[in-house]
Design a protein around this motif. Structure first.
Motif, PDB file in Angstrom:
ATOM      1  N   GLU A 324       6.508  31.027  31.022  1.00 41.52           N
ATOM      2  CA  GLU A 324       5.918  29.937  30.341  1.00 41.52           C
ATOM      3  C   GLU A 324       6.896  29.454  28.962  1.00 41.52           C
ATOM      4  O   GLU A 324       6.889  28.362  28.854  1.00 41.52           O
ATOM      5  N   GLU A 325       7.125  30.544  28.400  1.00 45.41           N
ATOM      6  CA  GLU A 325       8.212  30.489  27.227  1.00 45.41           C
ATOM      7  C   GLU A 325       9.194  31.397  27.148  1.00 45.41           C
ATOM      8  O   GLU A 325       8.904  32.619  27.592  1.00 45.41           O
ATOM      9  N   ALA A 326      10.254  31.087  26.641  1.00 41.18           N
ATOM     10  CA  ALA A 326      11.381  31.939  26.342  1.00 41.18           C
ATOM     11  C   ALA A 326      11.785  31.908  24.946  1.00 41.18           C
ATOM     12  O   ALA A 326      12.370  30.588  24.724  1.00 41.18           O
ATOM     13  N   LEU A 327      11.477  32.898  24.347  1.00 42.60           N
ATOM     14  CA  LEU A 327      11.571  32.633  22.600  1.00 42.60           C
ATOM     15  C   LEU A 327      12.977  33.570  22.398  1.00 42.60           C
ATOM     16  O   LEU A 327      13.037  34.690  22.724  1.00 42.60           O
ATOM     17  N   TYR A 328      13.720  32.752  21.701  1.00 36.23           N
ATOM     18  CA  TYR A 328      15.307  33.502  21.249  1.00 36.23           C
ATOM     19  C   TYR A 328      14.895  33.701  19.762  1.00 36.23           C
ATOM     20  O   TYR A 328      14.821  32.744  18.947  1.00 36.23           O
ATOM     21  N   VAL A 329      14.702  34.761  19.101  1.00 37.37           N
ATOM     22  CA  VAL A 329      14.253  35.266  17.916  1.00 37.37           C
ATOM     23  C   VAL A 329      15.677  35.496  17.091  1.00 37.37           C
ATOM     24  O   VAL A 329      16.167  36.641  17.076  1.00 37.37           O
ATOM     25  N   VAL A 330      16.231  34.293  16.892  1.00 37.84           N
ATOM     26  CA  VAL A 330      17.706  34.607  16.268  1.00 37.84           C
ATOM     27  C   VAL A 330      17.865  33.625  15.077  1.00 37.84           C
ATOM     28  O   VAL A 330      17.140  32.771  14.988  1.00 37.84           O
ATOM     29  N   GLY A 331      18.743  34.085  14.156  1.00 38.59           N
ATOM     30  CA  GLY A 331      19.117  33.473  12.880  1.00 38.59           C
ATOM     31  C   GLY A 331      19.136  32.073  13.216  1.00 38.59           C
ATOM     32  O   GLY A 331      19.804  31.555  14.135  1.00 38.59           O
ATOM     33  N   PHE A 338      21.998  27.050  20.519  1.00 40.31           N
ATOM     34  CA  PHE A 338      20.750  27.070  21.581  1.00 40.31           C
ATOM     35  C   PHE A 338      20.467  25.703  21.943  1.00 40.31           C
ATOM     36  O   PHE A 338      20.097  25.469  23.084  1.00 40.31           O
ATOM     37  N   GLU A 339      20.847  24.639  21.203  1.00 41.37           N
ATOM     38  CA  GLU A 339      20.746  23.275  21.519  1.00 41.37           C
ATOM     39  C   GLU A 339      21.627  22.897  22.760  1.00 41.37           C
ATOM     40  O   GLU A 339      21.242  22.327  23.480  1.00 41.37           O
ATOM     41  N   GLN A 340      22.861  23.522  22.527  1.00 38.39           N
ATOM     42  CA  GLN A 340      23.807  23.283  23.568  1.00 38.39           C
ATOM     43  C   GLN A 340      23.377  23.831  24.821  1.00 38.39           C
ATOM     44  O   GLN A 340      23.468  23.198  25.997  1.00 38.39           O
ATOM     45  N   VAL A 341      23.062  25.194  24.796  1.00 38.41           N
ATOM     46  CA  VAL A 341      22.449  25.807  25.910  1.00 38.41           C
ATOM     47  C   VAL A 341      21.391  25.134  26.606  1.00 38.41           C
ATOM     48  O   VAL A 341      21.293  25.162  27.995  1.00 38.41           O
ATOM     49  N   LYS A 342      20.568  24.817  25.973  1.00 40.31           N
ATOM     50  CA  LYS A 342      19.398  24.086  26.417  1.00 40.31           C
ATOM     51  C   LYS A 342      19.981  22.801  27.175  1.00 40.31           C
ATOM     52  O   LYS A 342      19.372  22.574  28.286  1.00 40.31           O
ATOM     53  N   HIS A 343      20.564  22.026  26.496  1.00 37.99           N
ATOM     54  CA  HIS A 343      20.897  20.810  27.082  1.00 37.99           C
ATOM     55  C   HIS A 343      21.821  20.971  28.489  1.00 37.99           C
ATOM     56  O   HIS A 343      21.749  19.948  29.283  1.00 37.99           O
ATOM     57  N   VAL A 344      22.574  21.864  28.468  1.00 35.87           N
ATOM     58  CA  VAL A 344      23.705  22.289  29.733  1.00 35.87           C
ATOM     59  C   VAL A 344      22.738  22.628  30.777  1.00 35.87           C
ATOM     60  O   VAL A 344      22.938  22.206  31.811  1.00 35.87           O
ATOM     61  N   LEU A 346      19.607  21.759  31.201  1.00 36.50           N
ATOM     62  CA  LEU A 346      19.027  20.456  31.553  1.00 36.50           C
ATOM     63  C   LEU A 346      19.996  19.464  32.516  1.00 36.50           C
ATOM     64  O   LEU A 346      19.365  18.818  33.525  1.00 36.50           O
ATOM     65  N   LYS A 347      21.222  19.838  32.037  1.00 32.63           N
ATOM     66  CA  LYS A 347      22.134  18.803  32.855  1.00 32.63           C
ATOM     67  C   LYS A 347      22.285  19.517  34.408  1.00 32.63           C
ATOM     68  O   LYS A 347      22.547  18.745  35.132  1.00 32.63           O
ATOM     69  N   ALA A 353      14.189  24.487  31.481  1.00 31.41           N
ATOM     70  CA  ALA A 353      14.748  24.768  30.083  1.00 31.41           C
ATOM     71  C   ALA A 353      14.243  24.349  28.816  1.00 31.41           C
ATOM     72  O   ALA A 353      14.383  24.626  27.848  1.00 31.41           O
ATOM     73  N   ASP A 354      13.273  23.309  29.204  1.00 27.77           N
ATOM     74  CA  ASP A 354      12.491  22.814  27.806  1.00 27.77           C
ATOM     75  C   ASP A 354      11.538  23.869  27.352  1.00 27.77           C
ATOM     76  O   ASP A 354      10.874  23.673  26.321  1.00 27.77           O
ATOM     77  N   GLN A 355      11.474  24.827  28.259  1.00 27.58           N
ATOM     78  CA  GLN A 355      10.472  26.028  27.833  1.00 27.58           C
ATOM     79  C   GLN A 355      11.332  27.134  26.991  1.00 27.58           C
ATOM     80  O   GLN A 355      10.663  28.153  26.417  1.00 27.58           O
ATOM     81  N   LEU A 356      12.612  26.643  26.687  1.00 27.21           N
ATOM     82  CA  LEU A 356      13.547  27.695  25.924  1.00 27.21           C
ATOM     83  C   LEU A 356      13.178  27.324  24.505  1.00 27.21           C
ATOM     84  O   LEU A 356      13.321  26.097  24.165  1.00 27.21           O
ATOM     85  N   LYS A 357      12.994  28.305  23.661  1.00 26.63           N
ATOM     86  CA  LYS A 357      12.516  27.857  22.248  1.00 26.63           C
ATOM     87  C   LYS A 357      13.451  28.856  21.329  1.00 26.63           C
ATOM     88  O   LYS A 357      13.334  30.249  21.597  1.00 26.63           O
TER      89      LYS A 357
END
Length: 560
Positions: A324-331, A338-344, A346-347, A353-357
């Motif tokens: 349901e969610e994938a949480l990346y607990v990173v600085g 992570f913005e780049q990974v999410k948008h790639v 989605l492409k 991918a919208d569930q990646l946070k």
């Protein structure tokens, strides 16, 4: 509950233009008791109704009626609601008593999975204070998600691959000593890694040497692979000591290298979607429309990059867990990545991918500066934990030398102090490392909370309280502030989970405990016919405090 009831009544009175959710978000809790227990400001309604907020409040107030509301008043443009203290007190205590372990729980996550990418130390480097944040924030978020009904999967995504390991392999060739590494693995490997970076300033050829060693590792060179596996094995052994001290376990420990033989499939997907472009010899995915720089997929020398591994890992995790969610607990310094990974993704038409946070957090600083392994500026977490435990043990020896299980309690107090020092801060803020502040056993600290729990348990023992004969019919004014904080717990859990911020729980526990200490100071608990009802409230307080500490990953000792 009362906020929901008030929101429902107000939204009905105001009309369909004002949803229950909108009204709920506007409801306030007054800081001054004489202004009631709940307040609704009417100022934002003035432009819509074209009337004075005071007039709107005066018209709405008489129409608000419920058994929970003892009195409804207006003050300027505010509607102030005073709750029925006896009714709410009894109802709250009964809710806790019915099923103590589930109080504050929610069920909206039932049947859904949350995956957490957390901790993720790099092999061959010490487990520094800098890695504490991802570890304890991730653990607390997992506990919060479970409290809300979710199934969680905690993944320790070990940093065991990348160009830095090429540099380490090159450093070992120049300055490595097998005997010294076996004697103190992380200290010695860090020493030669730091030396490599210092030496490379005068000898830039070392950097190219490091690149060549990483290329050897990617090509499964026998010597490179043997050393890399050894460095990984000894690192994981050292990390486990820290996790054991923190009381944290993972559902899956997996390194970046796991995805080495799976990245080709990801690259092929990108090619099929005609997303890859050449840029200065490297392969990238352009993200111009998203307002982002290109995402590097493959370097010009043919080696992979962590974006490719993260893309592959995300696809693998969704196929495995359908999260349901994938949480990346990173600085927060990795926000762009992570913005780049999410948008790639989605492409690639992966809607999930919208569930990646990205659950970003601030840095752990020393003297206002970021800790850095390559510069040799790190503070080892294991040393801090052991020192905290030792100081707790010294305090116990001084104040209560006859205490049973002193070693275990010292560990609970010392480790709790370190964890709480981190989690009491909003995760987005930087935290200045201060051993002195961390180990202070007074003020806004874990020992302050733990001591309140012990004091509560001691009262229950002295008063010979038994849950079977609990009395929820407490009727006295001094108890009301504590009752209200107990009642806020379910909403606080919801808010902390929704905002992915454990500090909401930490700050709540401090307020809850302050209310308990004031009640304790102002009331003779073990006296007259109200004794059992008072002890019932104390019991309810200890249930909530212990569970709140548990959510943060902190134990509540029975004695101190």
């Amino acid at each position: 509950m009362e906020k929901h009831i008030l929101a429902l009544q107000l939204s009905h009175l105001l009309g369909e233009q004002f949803s229950r959710e909108w009204v709920y978000d506007k409801i306030e809790i007054p800081k001054q008791p004489h202004l009631g227990d709940l307040a609704f400001p009417c100022f934002s309604l003035a432009s819509f109704f074209k009337r004075n907020p005071k007039e709107i409040a005066s018209q709405l107030a008489p129409q608000l009626k419920h058994d929970l509301f003892a009195k409804v008043q207006t003050a300027g443009g505010y509607i102030n609601i005073f709750l029925n203290q006896a009714f709410v007190t009894e109802q709250t205590m009964k809710q806790v008593l019915t099923d103590p372990s589930s109080y504050g729980s929610h069920s909206f996550g039932t049947g859904k999975t949350v995956v957490l990418d957390m901790s993720a130390p790099n092999i061959a480097k010490p487990f520094s204070m800098g890695h504490l944040r991802s570890t304890v924030i991730g653990n607390a978020l997992s506990n919060l998600a479970e409290k809300c009904g979710y199934t969680t999967v905690k993944i320790n995504y070990i940093g065991d691959y990348g160009t830095q390991f090429g540099k380490l392999l090159a450093a070992y060739q120049h300055w490595g000593n097998e005997e010294k590494v076996r004697e103190n693995p992380l200290k010695e490997l860090t020493k030669i890694y730091v030396h490599f970076h210092q030496a490379s300033k005068d000898d830039p050829s070392l950097i190219e040497e490091g690149r060549e060693w990483f290329k050897k590792l990617e090509q499964q060179d026998e010597e490179a692979l043997k050393l890399w596996k050894w460095f990984k094995a000894v690192s994981l052994e050292e990390f486990e000591k820290v996790y054991e001290l923190l009381g944290i376990e993972f559902d899956l420990t997996r390194g970046e290298a796991y995805y080495n033989d799976k990245m080709d499939k990801t690259v092929k997907l990108l090619q099929e979607k005609q997303l890859l472009e050449e840029s200065e010899g490297a392969q990238v995915v352009r993200l111009d429309k998203e307002g982002l720089p290109p995402c590097l997929i493959q370097k010009s020398n043919g080696t992979s990059i962590y974006a490719t591994r993260d893309l592959t890992a995300a696809i693998d995790r969704y196929q495995t867990y359908e999260f349901e969610e994938a949480l990346y607990v990173v600085g927060h310094e990795q926000s762009l990545h992570f913005e780049q990974v999410k948008h790639v993704l989605l492409k690639l038409d992966f809607d999930w991918a919208d569930q990646l946070k990205h659950i970003s957090f601030g840095m752990m600083l020393t003297d206002g500066k970021k800790m850095s392994t390559r510069q040799g500026k790190t503070i080892l977490l294991e040393e801090v934990l052991n020192e905290a435990i030792q100081q707790a043990a010294s305090n116990i020896e001084e104040k209560n030398p006859e205490l049973q299980n002193k070693e275990e309690i010292a560990k609970q107090v010392g480790v709790g102090a370190v964890i709480f020092h981190d989690l009491k801060h909003d995760r987005r803020n930087d935290v200045e490392f201060s051993l002195e502040d961390m180990l202070t056993f007074e003020g806004n600290t874990a020992p302050y909370l733990q001591y309140a729990y012990v004091r509560g348990r001691s009262l229950l023992e002295k008063g010979e309280f038994h849950i079977e004969t609990a009395d929820a019919s407490l009727k006295e004014e001094p108890a009301w502030p504590l009752v209200k904080w107990v009642r806020h717990y379910p909403e606080t859990v919801f808010k902390a989970n929704t905002n992915h911020d454990p500090s909401i729980i930490a700050k709540y526990l401090l307020e809850l405990t302050k209310a308990f200490n004031k009640y304790y100071a102002d009331t003779k608990i073990l006296q007259n016919d109200q004794q059992n009802a008072r002890l019932t409230l104390i019991y309810v307080f200890t249930v909530v405090l212990k569970d709140g500490l548990r959510l943060l990953g902190i134990e509540a000792p029975e004695h101190m």
